[in-house]
Motif scaffolding. Structure first.
Motif, PDB file in Angstrom:
ATOM      1  N   LEU A  46      -8.931   6.924  -3.759  1.00 46.07           N
ATOM      2  CA  LEU A  46      -8.037   7.769  -4.539  1.00 46.07           C
ATOM      3  C   LEU A  46      -8.202   7.563  -6.036  1.00 46.07           C
ATOM      4  O   LEU A  46      -7.446   8.115  -6.826  1.00 46.07           O
ATOM      5  CB  LEU A  46      -6.578   7.496  -4.142  1.00 46.07           C
ATOM      6  CG  LEU A  46      -6.228   7.840  -2.696  1.00 46.07           C
ATOM      7  CD1 LEU A  46      -4.793   7.421  -2.391  1.00 46.07           C
ATOM      8  CD2 LEU A  46      -6.401   9.329  -2.448  1.00 46.07           C
ATOM      9  N   HIS A  47      -9.174   6.745  -6.422  1.00 42.83           N
ATOM     10  CA  HIS A  47      -9.450   6.500  -7.826  1.00 42.83           C
ATOM     11  C   HIS A  47     -10.931   6.718  -8.105  1.00 42.83           C
ATOM     12  O   HIS A  47     -11.767   6.504  -7.242  1.00 42.83           O
ATOM     13  CB  HIS A  47      -9.078   5.065  -8.214  1.00 42.83           C
ATOM     14  CG  HIS A  47      -7.614   4.819  -8.241  1.00 42.83           C
ATOM     15  ND1 HIS A  47      -6.898   4.586  -7.095  1.00 42.83           N
ATOM     16  CD2 HIS A  47      -6.731   4.793  -9.261  1.00 42.83           C
ATOM     17  CE1 HIS A  47      -5.629   4.411  -7.418  1.00 42.83           C
ATOM     18  NE2 HIS A  47      -5.510   4.535  -8.721  1.00 42.83           N
ATOM     19  N   GLY A  94      -4.877  10.694  -6.501  1.00 43.50           N
ATOM     20  CA  GLY A  94      -3.999  11.022  -5.382  1.00 43.50           C
ATOM     21  C   GLY A  94      -2.928  12.017  -5.804  1.00 43.50           C
ATOM     22  O   GLY A  94      -2.278  11.858  -6.833  1.00 43.50           O
TER      23      GLY A  94
END
Length: 86
Positions: free
Chosen positions: A12-13, A59
């Motif tokens: 999510l990064h 996210g």
């Protein structure tokens, strides 16, 4: 380009290295003032920091919001407080 994406297969990064001479910590602080949440890679290193850069949390962020955040980062990195290390 002033950002060099770090290859990523999942998560999510996303991380990106900044060009030499860009103060990632100052850019992080200025980004926060403009509502953009990025973190300097410096906070993720154990021991002596390596290359400077930023992490981007993706996210629940739409593609349009990502594009807007990148435009803001591009604009504020040109400002005197974030463009060069002191």
């Amino acid at each position: 380009p002033w950002l060099e994406p770090v290859p990523s297969a999942a998560g999510l990064h996303v991380a990106a290295f900044t060009q030499e001479g860009i103060d990632a910590e100052a850019l992080e602080a200025r980004a926060r003032q403009h509502g953009v949440g990025v973190r300097s890679l410096k906070s993720y290193y154990v021991g002596k920091p390596g290359r400077a850069g930023l992490t981007f949390g993706l996210g629940l962020v739409s593609e349009a919001e990502i594009a807007e955040a990148l435009e803001i980062l591009t604009r504020i990195r040109k400002g005197p407080a974030a463009s060069q290390k002191r």
